[in-house]
Structure formats: structure tokens, C-alpha cells
Motif scaffolding. Structure first.
Motif, PDB file in Angstrom:
ATOM      1  N   PRO A  37       0.818  -1.212   0.000  1.00  0.00           N
ATOM      2  CA  PRO A  37       0.000   0.000   0.000  1.00  0.00           C
ATOM      3  C   PRO A  37       0.855   1.268   0.000  1.00  0.00           C
ATOM      4  O   PRO A  37       2.077   1.186   0.183  1.00  0.00           O
ATOM      5  N   ALA A  40       4.281   1.968   2.148  1.00  0.00           N
ATOM      6  CA  ALA A  40       4.795   0.674   2.633  1.00  0.00           C
ATOM      7  C   ALA A  40       6.321   0.643   2.694  1.00  0.00           C
ATOM      8  O   ALA A  40       6.912  -0.172   3.408  1.00  0.00           O
ATOM      9  N   GLY A  41       6.969   1.500   1.896  1.00  0.00           N
ATOM     10  CA  GLY A  41       8.429   1.508   1.870  1.00  0.00           C
ATOM     11  C   GLY A  41       9.011   1.018   0.549  1.00  0.00           C
ATOM     12  O   GLY A  41      10.231   0.847   0.425  1.00  0.00           O
ATOM     13  N   GLN A  85      10.426   6.980  -9.673  1.00  0.00           N
ATOM     14  CA  GLN A  85       8.985   7.248  -9.697  1.00  0.00           C
ATOM     15  C   GLN A  85       8.676   8.518 -10.493  1.00  0.00           C
ATOM     16  O   GLN A  85       7.723   8.556 -11.252  1.00  0.00           O
ATOM     17  N   GLU A 163       7.106   1.921 -10.299  1.00  0.00           N
ATOM     18  CA  GLU A 163       5.761   2.190 -10.831  1.00  0.00           C
ATOM     19  C   GLU A 163       5.797   2.707 -12.280  1.00  0.00           C
ATOM     20  O   GLU A 163       5.247   3.774 -12.578  1.00  0.00           O
TER      21      GLU A 163
HETATM   22  N1  LIG Z   1      12.649  11.644   2.011  1.00  0.00           N
HETATM   23  C1  LIG Z   1      11.745  11.343   2.943  1.00  0.00           C
HETATM   24  N2  LIG Z   1      11.593  12.115   4.040  1.00  0.00           N
HETATM   25  C2  LIG Z   1      10.692  11.812   4.999  1.00  0.00           C
HETATM   26  N3  LIG Z   1       9.875  10.722   4.959  1.00  0.00           N
HETATM   27  C3  LIG Z   1       9.986   9.922   3.898  1.00  0.00           C
HETATM   28  C4  LIG Z   1      10.919  10.180   2.840  1.00  0.00           C
HETATM   29  N4  LIG Z   1      10.793   9.193   1.914  1.00  0.00           N
HETATM   30  C5  LIG Z   1       9.831   8.365   2.370  1.00  0.00           C
HETATM   31  N5  LIG Z   1       9.344   8.782   3.556  1.00  0.00           N
HETATM   32  C6  LIG Z   1       8.324   8.115   4.371  1.00  0.00           C
HETATM   33  O1  LIG Z   1       8.678   6.742   4.443  1.00  0.00           O
HETATM   34  C7  LIG Z   1       7.536   5.901   4.315  1.00  0.00           C
HETATM   35  C8  LIG Z   1       7.707   4.982   3.120  1.00  0.00           C
HETATM   36  O2  LIG Z   1       7.601   5.765   1.933  1.00  0.00           O
HETATM   37  P1  LIG Z   1       7.807   5.169   0.473  1.00  0.00           P
HETATM   38  O3  LIG Z   1       7.722   6.309  -0.480  1.00  0.00           O
HETATM   39  O4  LIG Z   1       9.024   4.334   0.451  1.00  0.00           O
HETATM   40  O5  LIG Z   1       6.512   4.221   0.338  1.00  0.00           O
HETATM   41  P2  LIG Z   1       5.899   3.548  -0.961  1.00  0.00           P
HETATM   42  O6  LIG Z   1       5.539   2.154  -0.590  1.00  0.00           O
HETATM   43  O7  LIG Z   1       6.800   3.729  -2.123  1.00  0.00           O
HETATM   44  O8  LIG Z   1       4.578   4.409  -1.185  1.00  0.00           O
HETATM   45  P3  LIG Z   1       3.811   4.773  -2.572  1.00  0.00           P
HETATM   46  O9  LIG Z   1       3.145   3.516  -3.016  1.00  0.00           O
HETATM   47  O10 LIG Z   1       2.829   5.814  -2.117  1.00  0.00           O
HETATM   48  O11 LIG Z   1       4.823   5.313  -3.534  1.00  0.00           O
HETATM   49  C9  LIG Z   1       6.334   6.845   4.204  1.00  0.00           C
HETATM   50  O12 LIG Z   1       5.785   7.003   5.495  1.00  0.00           O
HETATM   51  C10 LIG Z   1       6.948   8.133   3.698  1.00  0.00           C
HETATM   52  O13 LIG Z   1       6.177   9.247   4.120  1.00  0.00           O
END
Ligand SMILES: Nc1ncnc2c1ncn2[C@@H]1O[C@H](COP(=O)(O)OP(=O)(O)OP(=O)(O)O)[C@@H](O)[C@H]1O
Length: 288
Positions: A37, A40-41, A85, A163
Motif C-alpha cells: 500500500p 509501505a516503503g 517514480q 511504478e
Molecule cells: N525523504 C523522505 N523524508 C521523509 N519521509 C519519507 C521520505 N521518503 C519516504 N518517507 C516516508 O517513508 C515511508 C515509506 O515511503 P515510500 O515512499 O518508500 O513508500 P511507498 O511504498 O513507495 O509508497 P507509494 O506507493 O505511495 O509510492 C512513508 O511514510 C513516507 O512518508
């Protein structure tokens, strides 16, 4: 099979947010899908593996090279193609100029050979004819293909795609899937996506992340099998379902723990994904 990427105990926090929490992973040639979701990271894991940001803890190697040292990082980057992305296009560049610029960054210094390689990758993604057109004049799908060409330049062994099919219409998405499948025939590809069909159609393996951690790591068939006997249809919304929705024919499709006498339905990969997320304490309906 040869293991291209081997990661153990990767952790990375942003302030109080644990974006990656002790992630261990081994990637082999073929396409591995990364589902999870929002938040998720996934992007954070891809950025770490693409050496854009170092982890707080843990280590990984790409084809035996450890990016923990400057020398190792350079070796990893030589073997890496990264489609981020939000690709940072200079809109005034033509498709050729942009991919050529990336090729220069990848240390391809011989001009003639570099230009041959740029033309090759633009042909590979079907943009040979429009290589002289400015990126701002290309459609969204074509721009994504320019970004893929930039990732493919220099024929890297490890491709990281964040993505790449987002915002594409079904025809463009299908075309992109073909390109990714082709890339995965000879390379190790890690593909982050929200499209469970991308994973069902393309991937030999799927990793599901939630809250920074790996919740599932196996084949698409194994993920689908998680939902065996746990999907059923009913005339009204079933209170016991963890996720449920009305389908086109007016019946309800339910995923969860079926009541006695429930009418079973063939599970999909998406059903397995929803159940894995539910087990991870994530709201499956929101996550879907
Ligand atoms: N540079 C950053 N500074 C602060 N918080 C961050 C940063 N990058 C990611 N986060 C936080 O780390 C967590 C994981 O984010 P990430 O972008 O890796 O998730 P994701 O699974 O790729 O989400 P999405 O599907 O929305 O792209 C989230 O809570 C996000 O807000």
C-alpha cells in the motif's frame, strides 16, 4: 540460480518513520514484483538498492559488489538501470538528448559507440522514429518509454523500475508489460507497482511490503493460493468478510473467513494480496 542481489537487514528511518524495517531479500534473474500500500516503503527500498540513499543499517550486494564503499558503489552503478517514480526530464531535451545525457552519466565516453547504444535502446522501446522529438511534445506513455530507454542504456544486469505503468492507458500498459517481460528474459528486474495484474502477468516472484517490512515473498501462484477457500460470493454484503464489494452482476464478492455453506469463488492474486495485508494489520479495503 545465480543470485544478482542479496540484501540483509536493511533499515532506514526518516525521523520517527521507519520506512524500511529489517528487510532481507535475494533477487534472481527474471521480473520480481514489489507490491504494497501507499507508504509501505517500496520506493525507499528501490532507492536504497539503486544506491540513491544509503541504509541506516544492513547491507547488500549487486553481482557481488558492495555499495558500502565508494569503489563498490561505482561498480554497482555500472551494472544498474533505474527508472525512478518521477523521472527528472529536462522538457527541452529531445528523447535522444535525454538518453544520451544519461549515457554520459553512466561513463559512456566514446561518442560514436554511445550514440549507437542510445539509438539501440530507443529502438528497443519503440521510439526510434521520434527520437528527435522534444520530450514535452511526447505522450505520457512515450515519456515513460524514454525513461525506460534511459534505464536500459548500457545494458545493465539489474533494473529497478518504480511504478513504470502508472497513468498509462490499458494499451500502453500492455506494451510496457511486453517491454518489461523482454528485459526480464536476460536481466534481474525489480518492479514496484500497485497493479496486481502486472504481477500476475509478468512476475516469477512477488514480494509484499507493509509498514517497511516484507510480509510475503514467494511466487504469484503461492500468493494467490493464500486466498484458496477464502473468497466467496453472496447476495448481500457479508459481515464476516475482511474485504467485500458489489460486482457488476449485483452479487457481492467477499474475501476473508467464509460462513458455512458459502459459495466459493476462484481466488485471484489480488485476493491473496488483500489477505496478506490483513494479516499485517493493514486495512485491506484502504490498501486496495
Ligand atoms: N525523504 C523522505 N523524508 C521523509 N519521509 C519519507 C521520505 N521518503 C519516504 N518517507 C516516508 O517513508 C515511508 C515509506 O515511503 P515510500 O515512499 O518508500 O513508500 P511507498 O511504498 O513507495 O509508497 P507509494 O506507493 O505511495 O509510492 C512513508 O511514510 C513516507 O512518508
Amino acid at each position: 540460480m545465480t543470485c544478482t542481489v542479496s540484501a540483509s537487514g536493511l533499515s532506514l528511518s526518516f525521523g520517527r518513520t521507519r520506512a524500511l524495517d529489517d528487510v532481507s531479500l535475494r533477487l534472481t534473474p527474471g521480473v520480481t514484483g514489489l507490491l504494497g500500500p501507499n507508504g509501505a516503503g517500496k520506493t525507499t527500498l528501490l532507492r536504497v538498492l539503486a544506491t540513491a540513499v544509503p541504509p541506516d543499517r544492513g547491507a547488500f550486494t549487486v553481482l557481488g559488489h558492495d555499495p558500502g564503499s565508494a569503489r563498490g558503489r561505482q561498480e554497482v552503478r555500472r551494472r544498474l538501470g533505474y527508472l525512478p517514480q518521477t523521472p527528472g526530464f529536462h522538457p527541452g531535451f529531445t528523447a535522444f538528448e535525454f538518453v544520451d545525457y544519461v549515457a554520459v552519466l553512466k561513463e559512456m565516453t566514446g561518442r560514436a559507440a554511445r550514440h549507437r547504444e542510445v539509438r539501440r535502446v530507443l529502438e528497443e522501446v519503440g521510439l526510434g522514429e521520434v527520437r528527435g522529438r522534444k520530450i514535452k511534445k511526447l505522450s505520457g506513455g512515450m515519456r515513460q518509454r524514454v525513461a525506460l530507454a534511459a534505464a536500459l542504456v548500457g545494458d545493465p544486469r539489474f533494473l529497478v523500475l518504480d511504478e513504470p505503468t502508472v497513468g498509462l492507458d490499458p494499451e500502453q500498459r500492455m506494451r510496457f508489460r511486453e517491454l518489461i517481460a523482454g528485459a526480464g528474459e536476460t536481466r534481474t528486474v525489480l518492479l514496484s507497482t500497485h497493479q496486481t495484474e502486472d504481477v500476475a502477468m509478468l512476475c516469477h516472484r512477488v514480494v509484499v511490503m507493509a509498514a517497511g517490512a516484507v510480509r510475503f515473498d514467494g511466487t504469484p501462484a503461492e500468493l494467490t493460493a493464500r486466498a484458496a477457500g477464502r473468497v466467496w460470493s453472496s447476495r448481500t454484503r457479508d459481515a464476516g468478510a475482511k474485504a467485500g464489494w458489489r460486482t457488476g452482476d449485483g452479487s457481492f464478492r467477499n474475501v476473508g473467513d467464509p460462513p458455512e455453506g458459502a459459495e466459493p469463488v476462484e481466488p485471484t492474486l489480488e485476493d491473496g494480496y488483500l489477505l496478506v495485508l490483513d494479516g499485517a494489520g493493514v486495512d485491506a479495503e484502504v490498501a486496495a
